[in-house]
Scaffold this motif. Structure first.
Motif, short mmCIF file in Angstrom:
data_model
loop_
_atom_site.label_atom_id
_atom_site.label_comp_id
_atom_site.label_asym_id
_atom_site.label_seq_id
_atom_site.Cartn_x
_atom_site.Cartn_y
_atom_site.Cartn_z
N TRP A 165 -1.94 6.27 15.45
CA TRP A 165 -2.43 6.90 16.67
C TRP A 165 -3.47 7.98 16.32
N PHE A 166 -3.15 8.82 15.32
CA PHE A 166 -4.09 9.87 14.93
C PHE A 166 -5.39 9.28 14.38
N LEU A 167 -5.29 8.18 13.65
CA LEU A 167 -6.50 7.50 13.19
C LEU A 167 -7.33 7.04 14.40
N CYS A 168 -6.67 6.39 15.34
CA CYS A 168 -7.37 5.86 16.51
C CYS A 168 -8.01 6.97 17.35
N LYS A 169 -7.37 8.11 17.35
CA LYS A 169 -7.92 9.26 18.09
C LYS A 169 -9.27 9.67 17.51
N ASN A 187 -15.12 6.57 20.88
CA ASN A 187 -14.75 5.90 22.12
C ASN A 187 -15.94 5.06 22.59
N SER A 188 -15.85 3.75 22.36
CA SER A 188 -16.92 2.85 22.80
C SER A 188 -16.30 1.50 23.12
N ARG A 189 -17.04 0.73 23.88
CA ARG A 189 -16.56 -0.60 24.27
C ARG A 189 -16.22 -1.43 23.04
N GLU A 190 -17.04 -1.32 22.01
CA GLU A 190 -16.85 -2.14 20.79
C GLU A 190 -15.55 -1.77 20.06
N TYR A 191 -15.26 -0.50 19.98
CA TYR A 191 -14.06 -0.06 19.25
C TYR A 191 -12.78 -0.15 20.08
N ASN A 192 -12.89 0.02 21.38
CA ASN A 192 -11.69 0.19 22.21
C ASN A 192 -10.69 -0.96 22.12
N TYR A 229 -10.05 -2.94 19.61
CA TYR A 229 -9.34 -2.86 18.33
C TYR A 229 -8.40 -1.66 18.29
N VAL A 230 -8.86 -0.55 18.83
CA VAL A 230 -8.02 0.66 18.89
C VAL A 230 -6.76 0.37 19.69
N ASN A 231 -6.92 -0.23 20.86
CA ASN A 231 -5.76 -0.55 21.70
C ASN A 231 -4.79 -1.49 21.00
N GLN A 232 -5.31 -2.48 20.32
CA GLN A 232 -4.44 -3.43 19.61
C GLN A 232 -3.70 -2.76 18.46
N LEU A 233 -4.38 -1.90 17.72
CA LEU A 233 -3.72 -1.22 16.60
C LEU A 233 -2.62 -0.29 17.12
N ILE A 234 -2.90 0.42 18.20
CA ILE A 234 -1.88 1.31 18.76
C ILE A 234 -0.67 0.49 19.23
N ARG A 235 -0.92 -0.63 19.88
CA ARG A 235 0.19 -1.47 20.35
C ARG A 235 1.01 -2.04 19.19
N SER A 236 0.32 -2.65 18.23
CA SER A 236 1.06 -3.31 17.14
C SER A 236 1.77 -2.30 16.25
N SER A 237 1.13 -1.18 15.94
CA SER A 237 1.77 -0.20 15.05
C SER A 237 2.98 0.45 15.72
N PHE A 275 -5.92 -5.30 11.90
CA PHE A 275 -6.82 -4.36 12.57
C PHE A 275 -7.25 -3.24 11.63
N LEU A 276 -6.38 -2.81 10.73
CA LEU A 276 -6.78 -1.82 9.73
C LEU A 276 -7.87 -2.40 8.82
N GLU A 277 -7.73 -3.68 8.46
CA GLU A 277 -8.74 -4.33 7.63
C GLU A 277 -10.07 -4.44 8.38
N LEU A 278 -10.01 -4.73 9.67
CA LEU A 278 -11.25 -4.76 10.46
C LEU A 278 -11.92 -3.39 10.44
N PHE A 279 -11.13 -2.34 10.65
CA PHE A 279 -11.70 -1.00 10.63
C PHE A 279 -12.29 -0.65 9.26
N LEU A 280 -11.65 -1.11 8.20
CA LEU A 280 -12.19 -0.87 6.86
C LEU A 280 -13.58 -1.48 6.72
N GLU A 281 -13.76 -2.67 7.27
CA GLU A 281 -15.05 -3.34 7.17
C GLU A 281 -16.08 -2.73 8.11
N ILE A 282 -15.65 -2.39 9.31
CA ILE A 282 -16.58 -1.88 10.32
C ILE A 282 -16.99 -0.45 10.04
#
Length: 118
Positions: free
Chosen positions: A16-20, A24-29, A31-39, A75-82
């Motif tokens: 959650w703190f990472l996602c915070k 805040n953009s359409r492109e990130y949102n 992935y952020v929502n999915q990571l918060i849900r799954s974690s 999703f963490l791997e996606l964030f690592l690449e992005i």
């Protein structure tokens, strides 16, 4: 098992703190929502596994934990690449923790299955 309860909850909080900190953009949102849900589902389903009504129920709940950890890792791997230059240390640490939680969960599932066959 109390330690794992704390670790899975802390994993959700840390994600959650990472996602915070992610812009805040359409492109990130998405992935952020999915990571918060799954974690957060990792901790919630682990807690549910501790109240399982049978070994089969316990295994089933841990299988959900396994899936949710794997999804979180994706999703963490996606964030690592992005986000190549931003938050990489934090993302790396979360990915390592997720991998450890996954290994513990798979080991618990295997042990429960072996014990179920006895």
């Amino acid at each position: 098992m109390n330690d794992l309860k704390k670790r899975t909850k802390q994993f959700a909080v840390d994600c959650w703190f990472l996602c915070k900190r992610i812009p805040n953009s359409r492109e990130y949102n998405a992935y952020v929502n999915q990571l918060i849900r799954s974690s957060s589902s990792v901790g919630a389903n682990y807690r549910a596994s501790q109240r399982a009504k049978s070994t089969a129920d316990f295994i089933n709940k841990l299988k959900i934990v396994e899936e949710e950890i794997d999804e979180s890792m994706f999703f963490l791997e996606l964030f690592l690449e992005i986000m190549k230059d931003k938050n990489v240390d934090t993302i790396d640490k979360l990915h390592i923790e997720a991998n450890e939680l996954l290994a513990i969960t798979v080991s618990s599932i295997n042990t429960a299955r072996r014990n179920q066959k006895k």
